[in-house]
Each structure stands twice: as C-alpha cells, then as structure tokens.
Design a protein around this motif. Structure first.
Motif: not given
Length: 401
Positions: A156-183
């Motif tokens: 099997s093959a796998a691929v990984g990368y770093y860093p996240l792009s600004p778009t990836e970071h925005a999408v990831l952090t928004l979902e985490r915020e919406l499902n955070s205990a604070r929100f």
C-alpha cells in the motif's frame, strides 16, 4: 530506499483554484471513522492487558444506516433507530484464553457516542450489528512471527504533506470552532453534523457551511431564521479574527433553506446528526488523517480508521507520512514545504518501506542538495522509532479522524 528530491509541481497556494472539505464530528462518515478507530484502540489495549501484545485485527469496515424520526418545531420522536454495522476481522482467543471482542466493540462504540454526540442516546437511538470474524491464517501469522517490528499486511502507498495551506487551515479551524465546547455553550441549539466546503478563487475564499439546528430548541420557522442569523454572524466574526491573508471571505450557511415552506424549508435535526433520518455513513468516505479532504492535493485511497496499528500500513504510513513531512519542515532550515510518499511491500517489516520519497519545496536561493543529508536523517529517525510510534497509535495518541 530513500529518495529526496525537489518538488516540481505547482504548489497548491499558487494555483488559482483550491477546494477543501471538512466533515465534522456528527457527520455520518466521520462517526463511522471515529467509532471504528475507537474500537481498534479498545481492542489493542485489551490484547495488551490479556496477552502482553497486540493481536491481529482490522475494524475498518463500518456502515451507519440512517434511522427515521418524526420532527416538529419544538421536538419530535425517534421512529426507527440508526443501525451501526461493525465489521471485518479480530482475534477472539489465544492459548486457550478468550477475549470478548463483541462486548468490547459495542462498549467502545457507545462510549464514543456518549462523549461526542450530545443528543444521541447510544442505548435507545442506535442498534448494533456485528460482522466480525477471525482473520486468515497467513495474515494472523504475521503476529506470531519473531521480531519486534511487524511485517506489513498489505502492499500500500500513502502520502502526507506539510504545511497546510491558508484555505485548509480556515476550513479545519472553522469546523473545530463550530463543534467546540465554547461554541456549543453559546449556541446550544446547533447540532454536531457540520460540513464545511472551502473554495479559494485567487485570493477570495468562499465557505459553504451546513449545520442543523435542534428541533427541540426551535419553536417556529421565524425563530429558526433568527437563530440562524445569530449563528451566521458568529461565524463571520470568528473568520474575521482568525482568517487572514484573503482579499475577501464569504460564508454561506444552510443554503437549502427557504422561508415560507415550514419544516420543509429549514435544516432541523432531532439528534444533531443527519444519520437520524437523512444520510447514512461509511468508513473511508470522510476526512484524511490530517482532518481534511484536500481536492487539490495528492491523497491516498486507504481508510486509516480501525486498521491494525502494528501491521497495517494503511494506518501506519498514512499518519507517519504527515508527521514526517511536518518534522522536516520544522527541523530542517530552508525547507518551506514537504510531500512524503511511503510504499510498503506485504510481508516486509513496516520500518523498511519499499520506497520513502521526500519532495521538498525550498526557500528562494536554497537547494535540495544542501539539506538532503538532514532530511534523510529525519526520515531514518522516524522509521527507526516506528515501534514506539505504532504503540502510540494503538493508544489513540494520534487521532485518524
């Protein structure tokens, strides 16, 4: 074999169009991934406790079949519960001692639901169907062979990368915020079934968000749209504070809604997940191990969730490739970005991939030849520590969903 070379493609941040998706905690696909991986962790710890070693298992086949509910403004009832099928292979006994695999699997599933889905009762709202059986002799024998490092149970093959792009970071952090205990404290009427789709066109970011409001907290169509507006405003404020580097950011929330159509024109949920009556889920259809579905990136096809953490490279290499890429960028001066590709050959020890390839994005004026030795050292060090890494996977230290 280790290969280090320059990345010759067009970086995702330099492409005009970029698309990124994130499925949140209550999305049916994400539920399947997280539950199956929780079961693998629970089984791994049970095997360690009973036998001192992790035995063969792969709990990477799962299906969450949607139930049926009857909703109204102000509440509703569950007519038919969801059904979770837990499938594939496990070790049920060794040396005359048995492990209660089914009990462990169901307990782990119920525990995850209790901790992550506020309005789903794992006893009343979900039925459990188990299709687990012993593994094949050859694959099971991998765990009986000598040596601290297990042989790969797949090519099997796998691929990984770093860093996240600004778009990836925005999408990831928004979902985490919406499902955070604070929100959820600020907006308890929101469910966990969040989906964020990001589209960057040039320097403009367009985000489409789906997230239901809970029927028991919404007493009318008018109240739905009032609360929806409040949630929309909060999302925009969050993005204004933490989403930098874009010329413009737009948010579109629950765009199927249409005022004047009553229940048919609003996104309500009784339990906070569309699996209650609208959408089924399946392992492998959700996020990659870095939490995103990056359409513009090279991504592997393996579903990491639930796979054996000691021998299945579909899990091990998927997580390791991202960690390897991150360490290269963090520790090797002059490297701006890194893509890692790992390829196993079935039966070969997991610390000896058939190919480990690093493609590097260098800072202006720097060359790969300057850093090749350091990059090789990082890759070799990560592979040399793979036993400890696999044990951490078995504890759930590196979430894959």
């Amino acid at each position: 074999m280790l290969v280090v070379e320059e990345f010759h493609g067009t970086q995702v941040t330099q492409q005009r169009v970029e698309m990124v998706e994130r499925k949140g905690t209550g999305h049916p696909d994400q539920i399947c991934d997280c539950i199956m991986d929780s079961i693998s962790v629970a089984l791994s710890q049970a095997y360690l406790s009973e036998f001192g070693t992790i035995l063969h298992h792969n709990i990477d086949k799962g299906l969450l079949a949607a139930g049926r509910v009857q909703m109204r403004f102000g509440g509703g009832e569950v007519i038919e519960p969801m059904e979770l099928t837990i499938g594939d292979r496990a070790t049920f006994s060794m040396a005359g001692r048995e492990i209660p695999v089914h009990d462990i699997a169901v307990a782990a599933a119920k525990n995850w639901i209790s901790r992550n889905l506020r309005h789903v009762d794992p006893e009343r709202h979900v039925r459990y169907r188990l299709k687990l059986a012993p593994g094949s002799l050859e694959l099971t024998d991998i765990f009986a062979r000598p040596g601290e490092v297990r042989g790969a149970n797949d090519t099997s093959a796998a691929v990984g990368y770093y860093p996240l792009s600004p778009t990836e970071h925005a999408v990831l952090t928004l979902e985490r915020e919406l499902n955070s205990a604070r929100f959820k404290t600020l907006f308890p009427e929101t469910g966990e079934d969040v989906k964020v789709m990001g589209l960057r066109n040039g320097d403009e970011l367009d985000l489409t968000v789906a997230m239901p409001l809970l029927a028991e907290r919404i007493r009318s169509e008018r109240e739905y749209f009032e609360r929806k507006q409040a949630v929309d405003t909060a999302m925009r404020e969050f993005l204004e504070q933490g989403c930098r580097g874009f010329g413009r950011v737009q948010v579109h929330y629950n765009t199927l809604d249409q005022a004047g159509r009553g229940l048919a024109g609003v996104y309500l949920s009784l339990l906070g997940t569309s699996a209650e009556d609208a959408d089924s889920g399946q392992v492998g259809r959700g996020n990659r191990v870095n939490g995103l579905i990056p359409i513009a990136r090279a991504i592997g096809t393996e579903a990491a969730a639930g796979k054996n953490p000691m021998s299945h490279v579909g899990k091990i290499y998927n997580v390791l490739s991202h960690r390897m890429a991150r360490e290269i960028c963090k520790s090797v001066a002059g490297v701006q970005g890194s893509y890692i590709m790992l390829l196993s050959r079935i039966g070969e020890p997991v610390d000896r991939p058939q190919m480990a390839s690093a493609q590097l994005v260098m800072e202006p004026g720097r060359s790969v030849t300057e850093v090749e030795g350091e990059v090789r050292e990082v890759m070799q060090r990560q592979l040399a520590g793979i036993t400890e890494f696999c044990q951490a996977l078995a504890r759930g230290d590196f979430p894959v969903c």
